[in-house]
Design a protein around this motif. Structure first.
Motif, mmCIF file in Angstrom:
data_model
loop_
_atom_site.group_PDB
_atom_site.id
_atom_site.type_symbol
_atom_site.label_atom_id
_atom_site.label_comp_id
_atom_site.label_asym_id
_atom_site.label_seq_id
_atom_site.Cartn_x
_atom_site.Cartn_y
_atom_site.Cartn_z
ATOM 1 N N GLY A 41 0.807 -1.211 0.000
ATOM 2 C CA GLY A 41 0.000 0.000 0.000
ATOM 3 C C GLY A 41 0.845 1.267 0.000
ATOM 4 N N ARG A 42 1.949 1.245 0.722
ATOM 5 C CA ARG A 42 2.825 2.420 0.782
ATOM 6 C C ARG A 42 3.659 2.583 -0.475
ATOM 7 N NH1 ARG A 42 6.602 2.947 5.805
ATOM 8 N NH2 ARG A 42 7.156 4.789 4.606
ATOM 9 N N THR A 43 4.131 1.466 -1.016
ATOM 10 C CA THR A 43 5.118 1.559 -2.092
ATOM 11 C C THR A 43 4.512 1.607 -3.485
ATOM 12 O OG1 THR A 43 5.377 -0.847 -2.112
ATOM 13 C CG2 THR A 43 6.891 0.411 -0.740
ATOM 14 N N ALA A 44 3.283 1.133 -3.666
ATOM 15 C CA ALA A 44 2.691 1.135 -5.015
ATOM 16 C C ALA A 44 2.632 2.544 -5.614
ATOM 17 C CB ALA A 44 1.305 0.488 -4.986
ATOM 18 N N PRO A 45 2.129 3.566 -4.876
ATOM 19 C CA PRO A 45 2.140 4.920 -5.457
ATOM 20 C C PRO A 45 3.555 5.428 -5.724
ATOM 21 C CG PRO A 45 0.656 4.797 -3.565
ATOM 22 C CD PRO A 45 1.458 3.540 -3.564
ATOM 23 N N GLY A 268 12.083 -5.359 -8.080
ATOM 24 C CA GLY A 268 13.152 -5.670 -7.131
ATOM 25 C C GLY A 268 13.113 -4.767 -5.915
ATOM 26 N N VAL A 269 12.813 -3.491 -6.135
ATOM 27 C CA VAL A 269 12.687 -2.561 -5.014
ATOM 28 C C VAL A 269 11.544 -2.993 -4.098
ATOM 29 C CG1 VAL A 269 12.030 -0.203 -4.408
ATOM 30 C CG2 VAL A 269 13.745 -0.594 -6.167
ATOM 31 N N LEU A 270 10.429 -3.405 -4.684
ATOM 32 C CA LEU A 270 9.321 -3.894 -3.865
ATOM 33 C C LEU A 270 9.745 -5.121 -3.063
ATOM 34 C CD1 LEU A 270 6.383 -3.887 -2.975
ATOM 35 C CD2 LEU A 270 5.799 -5.139 -5.061
ATOM 36 N N GLY A 271 10.493 -6.037 -3.699
ATOM 37 C CA GLY A 271 10.991 -7.204 -2.979
ATOM 38 C C GLY A 271 11.902 -6.822 -1.835
ATOM 39 N N LEU A 272 12.761 -5.806 -2.067
ATOM 40 C CA LEU A 272 13.643 -5.329 -1.009
ATOM 41 C C LEU A 272 12.851 -4.778 0.168
ATOM 42 C CD1 LEU A 272 16.536 -4.600 -0.040
ATOM 43 C CD2 LEU A 272 16.304 -2.458 -1.322
#
Length: 398
Positions: A41-45, A268-272
């Motif tokens: 929720g935080r990282t998608a935007p 990859g950033v989301l995975g991190l």
């Protein structure tokens, strides 16, 4: 890490590996469903903004915006090296603030290296100007650094962009000024004298209409990204609108759309982020809270910023921010942490992705990077810029 930098497919493999590891953390239960939902929720935007701004920056570069700006600055400087250098400082600062630090590292660096060779200025002086300002100017606007966007979207800055701008403006300006002063001191022999403006011919532009459109879009993005969030419009909206405008123009000209963005990097950033969240749920926060302390005076803020800077140089600024965010506790401490992880990752090559991208740009331009010298200079700059920026934060009225 250096091998991953040198080959694009290898870099993509690293990011996909991180994406797989993050997915495994969710599937295995190492990260709770609520934790995963919060991260997404935080990282998608944030990732949507990165997608949009990357497309804008790449298409602007292909249209010749950066080359035209640098050539225009060289002409306006009237042959005075120090004036041209200050113009590069202004361009790097503006590019970082509006289009992000990675854009400065990837797209502006090659342009200024060509400029340096044509006028006989040591290329590394202008190269260091771009990479240092890519980090130390990245606190000017929330969109300048991914860590800023994460902070604005998180619980530590309940006032959002408006609170970020109020607290971060003074430290950001001080950070840029200290960086410029150190660069001027280190590069003063190379900044003396004059050059022949005729050595810098106007850049060849295949399509002037494309150049004008891309330039207008970049200029309008600056106030849009700064002001629209204040009235409730999230930053990904103007970034995506600008991307669509430039994409439509490119499609109409039947231009190639290859390489506009790096999807493996985004996933990859989301995975991190998922991995760091999982580590937080399994006890990472407690020892970090001890290291970071809890004071809100100058000493307490500096301690947190220093821990952030050290963490960024040890493991990269993104995981350092995410790991330390839970121990920040107040808006002032969140901004102090941003000072550390944003202005501080200038000692080790892996401290910030922008530094690795900058090194690749230098290498492709035939300018070798001496990492020992880079680290030595960073050890001079980082303490000065972090202390000065934290002091500017600490003296602000509550």
């Amino acid at each position: 890490m250096r091998a991953a930098l040198q080959h694009p497919s290898a870099r993509g493999g690293v990011w996909l590996l991180l994406a797989g590891a993050g997915a495994l953390a969710v599937v295995s239960g190492a990260l709770s469903e609520d934790g995963a939902r919060d991260v997404v929720g935080r990282t998608a935007p944030v990732l949507l903004f990165v997608l949009g701004i990357t497309v804008v920056a790449t298409l602007a570069d292909r249209a010749g915006v950066f080359a035209a700006a640098a050539g225009r600055l060289a002409a306006l400087a009237g042959g005075r090296r120090w004036v041209l250098w200050l113009s590069v400082v202004a361009l790097a600062t503006a590019c970082t603030a509006v289009l992000s630090l990675d854009t400065t590292a990837v797209l502006l660096t090659p342009v200024v290296l060509v400029l340096a060779r044509r006028i006989g200025t040591p290329p590394m002086l202008l190269a260091m100007t771009t990479v240092w300002l890519a980090s130390t100017a990245s606190l000017l606007l929330p969109v300048a650094n991914l860590t800023n966007l994460l902070a604005v979207a998180g619980p530590g800055l309940p006032g959002g962009e408006a609170q970020f701008l109020r607290l971060a403006l003074a430290p950001a300006v001080v950070g840029v000024l200290v960086t410029v002063a150190v660069l001027a001191l280190l590069g003063r022999p190379a900044l003396r004298g004059r050059y022949d403006p005729a050595l810098v011919p106007p850049p060849a532009t295949a399509d002037r209409g494309e150049l004008v459109l891309a330039s207008v879009v970049c200029v309008l993005l600056a106030p849009a990204l700064a002001l629209l969030p204040l009235v409730g419009v999230p930053v990904e909206v103007p970034a995506l609108v600008a991307a669509v405008v430039l994409l439509a123009a490119a499609v109409r000209r039947r231009a190639s759309l290859r390489g506009l963005t790096d999807l493996p990097l985004l996933v990859g950033v989301l995975g991190l982020f998922l991995l760091v969240a999982a580590a937080g749920e399994h006890g990472l926060t407690a020892p970090l809270a001890v290291a970071a302390g809890d004071g809100e005076g100058f000493g307490g803020l500096l301690r947190l910023a220093a821990v952030g800077a050290v963490g960024a140089n040890l493991v990269d600024n993104l995981p350092a921010y995410l790991a330390l965010e839970p121990v920040a506790g107040s808006p002032e401490r969140v901004v102090a942490l941003l000072v550390g992880v944003g202005l501080g990752p200038l000692v080790t090559p892996w401290a910030c992705l922008a530094t690795l991208l900058w090194a690749r740009a230098c290498r492709e331009a035939g300018v070798p990077v001496d990492w020992w010298r880079f680290a030595a200079r960073g050890l001079v700059l980082v303490p000065l810029v972090v202390v000065a920026a934290v002091a500017a934060l600490a003296v602000q009225p509550a």
